[in-house]
Design a protein around this motif. Structure first.
Motif, short mmCIF file in Angstrom:
data_model
loop_
_atom_site.label_atom_id
_atom_site.label_comp_id
_atom_site.label_asym_id
_atom_site.label_seq_id
_atom_site.Cartn_x
_atom_site.Cartn_y
_atom_site.Cartn_z
N LYS A 1 125.22 33.28 -8.22
CA LYS A 1 124.26 32.78 -9.20
C LYS A 1 123.38 33.97 -9.57
O LYS A 1 122.70 34.53 -8.71
N TYR A 2 123.35 34.33 -10.84
CA TYR A 2 122.70 35.57 -11.24
C TYR A 2 122.06 35.41 -12.61
O TYR A 2 122.33 34.46 -13.34
N PHE B 1 121.39 43.09 -13.47
CA PHE B 1 121.98 41.82 -13.08
C PHE B 1 121.40 41.45 -11.73
O PHE B 1 121.62 42.15 -10.73
N MET B 2 120.64 40.37 -11.70
CA MET B 2 119.89 39.97 -10.52
C MET B 2 120.48 38.70 -9.92
O MET B 2 120.67 37.70 -10.61
N ILE C 1 111.33 39.04 -10.74
CA ILE C 1 111.85 38.78 -12.08
C ILE C 1 110.96 37.77 -12.76
O ILE C 1 110.64 36.72 -12.18
N ALA C 2 110.56 38.07 -13.98
CA ALA C 2 109.80 37.13 -14.79
C ALA C 2 110.76 36.34 -15.67
O ALA C 2 111.52 36.93 -16.43
N GLU D 1 119.09 43.14 -6.97
CA GLU D 1 119.80 43.85 -8.05
C GLU D 1 121.20 44.21 -7.57
O GLU D 1 121.37 44.91 -6.58
N VAL D 2 122.22 43.71 -8.27
CA VAL D 2 123.61 44.04 -7.92
C VAL D 2 124.29 44.86 -9.00
O VAL D 2 125.36 45.43 -8.78
N GLY D 3 123.68 44.95 -10.17
CA GLY D 3 124.26 45.75 -11.25
C GLY D 3 123.18 46.19 -12.21
O GLY D 3 122.15 45.52 -12.36
N HIS D 4 123.41 47.34 -12.85
CA HIS D 4 122.43 47.86 -13.81
C HIS D 4 123.20 48.62 -14.89
O HIS D 4 124.01 49.49 -14.57
#
Length: 568
Positions: free
Chosen positions: A190-191, A209-210, A220-221, A406-409
């Motif tokens: 779930k991200y 990608f959180m 995260i806002a 954070e799993v991706g940027h």
């Protein structure tokens, strides 16, 4: 694989060093072992999970048209000096000299190396290109923590796009965005994709990608009405604009021993939004004062971007410097008469009326201060950190603040690296242009930990089928019973021969121990061979739901293959 042969050192006790669920379970389930702070050995079960995540990433990158390469982990300093990052990374980068006294580093990321490689392409006909690798990266974290969430050695998929213009970059960026969504969907996460600060990578725009998690180090806002989502480092909100009050005369008030906002609230009997606090920083020899409302925090990432400096350049002023620029003890700083090189005022302060500020005199504050009449800033900007309940800049809804991993940027780098390293091409008219770049990273280890954070219970891990180390575990309740032992062997062999990834718990252990280990390591399907085996039946239980059914031994293969395919 038979458990009597598998290297799977499970632990019954919770390791004292493990602070979060994923760290505890990765150690307890025998997925990894610590070698040093932030450095881990991956054991067979853990390594199988990593390889499955890598394969999902590889399949989706290939599907998006990216091509895999492998870069060196050792990078010569010249490349990072050309881009300016040899100094920017600071102590986070592992540096060393070779026997000839030449400077190198262990790659924290590879923008420069990929850009260096792409200098071989000189024509617009050669573009666009997207290259990627899956490789170990190294960063000397000041405080490694949370297991593989923040470690000093980690596996990363980094990709880089090279286009002829910004329109081409937009297309590459969108391709990678969609590929990332497919990757995280397949991993069962779930991200949310959120707007982010580009940090040391630089560039025009970036998205993170959180994975939603209470233990996430990032905030995260999220708007409760629209799709606005941003890392708090970058998030914006509409300033809180209250009805303007008639201006009252500025007055200095004695406030002996009253320094903090909390103390001031009690002293004046008011609320924190009636104060504006002044914080003193140093940046490259300059003294910078920053003003925000009393109930706000300074967003130092926004401040760094405004000042065009690095995290290492920005420091809170020491007490002696504060005394020198204010003429007062710490706790009484204010903008009137302040000896700062620059004063940066958060935009929200300019909408306040008759508020309280420090008087730059020990034991005194001003009341009824008003921006414009009593003081002005050198710059008015958004330098505040958003808070729960702030107003969304996009739709006017309310923002909530949640934690995430954070799993991706992904970054729109633009020409920062291609300009610095000379990656250019000739267009159809023979004119020279700089390539336009994007950068796209995924933390393989972090995905593994994030999956566990979202998929576990009090008994252990609950692996999604796509990344589980094995899909099935066959557990004979009593291995000494020839009927159970024979049935378990037959089922195990049949599944193996038909391409099902299966474990056989052939250990001489009590059934309770076997069941606990099966739940701990998180195998999605458990086939229990018990007393009903003599009647040709076994129990098939799903780890995720806890549901179990009796299945005829002759139908186990078909039933399990159906379950595996459905869950993939």
């Amino acid at each position: 694989m038979r458990l009597t042969q598998l290297f799977m050192p499970t632990l019954r006790e919770i390791p004292a060093e493990a602070e979060i669920t994923s760290h505890r379970l990765m150690l307890r389930a025998g997925l990894m072992r610590k070698l040093a702070a932030g450095v881990y050995i991956y054991l067979p079960l853990g390594y199988r999970v990593l390889k499955k995540i890598e394969n999902i990433v590889r399949e989706e990158m290939d599907r998006a048209g990216a091509q895999e390469v492998l870069m060196p982990a050792i990078i010569p300093s010249e490349l990072l000096r050309q881009s300016g990052r040899w100094d920017v990374f600071g102590p986070d980068m592992f540096r060393f000299k070779d026997r000839h006294e030449r400077d190198f580093c262990l790659g924290p990321t590879h923008e420069e190396v990929f850009t260096y490689l792409m200098k071989e392409l000189t024509s617009y006909r050669d573009l666009p290109k997207i290259l990627y690798q899956i490789q170990t990266k190294y960063r000397d974290e000041k405080r490694p923590r949370f297991g593989v969430i923040r470690s000093r050695e980690f596996i990363m998929k980094d990709a880089y796009s090279f286009d002829v213009d910004w329109e081409g970059l937009d297309a590459s960026f969108n391709k990678m965005h969609d590929a990332y969504c497919r990757i995280f969907d397949r991993c069962g996460l779930k991200y949310r994709a959120v707007q982010a600060d580009s940090g040391a990578m630089g560039g025009k725009e970036s998205s993170e990608f959180m994975v939603m998690s209470e233990i996430g180090e990032d905030e995260i806002a999220l708007c409760e009405k629209c799709d606005y989502a941003a890392n708090v480092e970058r998030a914006q909100s509409k300033p809180d604009v209250k009805e303007r009050q008639p201006e009252k005369p500025l007055q200095m008030v004695a406030t002996p021993g009253v320094r903090t906002i909390e103390e001031l609230i009690r002293f004046f009997g008011t609320t924190p939004d009636n104060f504006a606090k002044t914080l003193i920083y140093t940046v490259k020899g300059e003294v910078i004062a920053v003003m925000v409302r009393g109930d706000r925090e300074v967003n130092e990432v926004k401040l760094i971007n405004i000042l065009q400096c690095t995290e290492n350049d920005l420091n809170m002023a020491q007490e002696d410097l504060v005394r020198n620029v204010t003429g007062a003890e710490v706790g009484f700083a204010g903008p009137i008469g302040l000896k700062a090189d620059r004063i940066i005022v958060d935009e929200e302060v300019t909408y306040m009326s008759n508020f309280i500020i420090g008087a730059n005199r020990t034991g005194y504050h001003y009341v009824n201060a008003n921006y414009g009449r009593d003081f002005k800033g050198d710059l008015v900007a958004d330098v505040r950190k958003v808070s729960q309940g702030d107003v969304c800049v996009k739709c006017g809804g309310r923002l909530s603040v949640s934690s995430g991993i954070e799993v991706g940027h992904i970054f729109k780098l633009g020409t920062k690296y291609s300009e610095a390293l000379g990656a250019k091409y000739l267009d159809e008219n023979g004119q020279e242009h700089v390539m336009v770049m994007g950068s796209y990273g995924i933390g393989i280890n972090r995905i593994m930990a994030a999956i566990i954070e979202q998929n576990s219970d009090e008994n252990g891990i609950i692996w999604p089928m796509a990344v589980a180390p094995y899909h099935v575990i066959v557990v004979p309740v009593n291995s000494a019973d020839p009927v159970q032992a024979s049935a378990a062997e037959d089922i195990y062999n049949t599944l193996c021969q038909n391409g099902v990834e299966v474990l056989l718990d052939d250990r001489d252990e009590r059934a309770g121990v076997k069941f606990k280990d099966a739940d701990l390591i998180g195998i999605p399907i458990r086939v229990t061979v018990g007393k009903k085996a003599k009647d040709g039946l076994v129990e098939v239980k799903m780890r995720k739901t806890g549901e179990s059914v009796d299945v005829a031994i002759g139908e186990v293969l078909g039933y399990i293959k159906g379950q595996v395919q459905r869950e993939m």
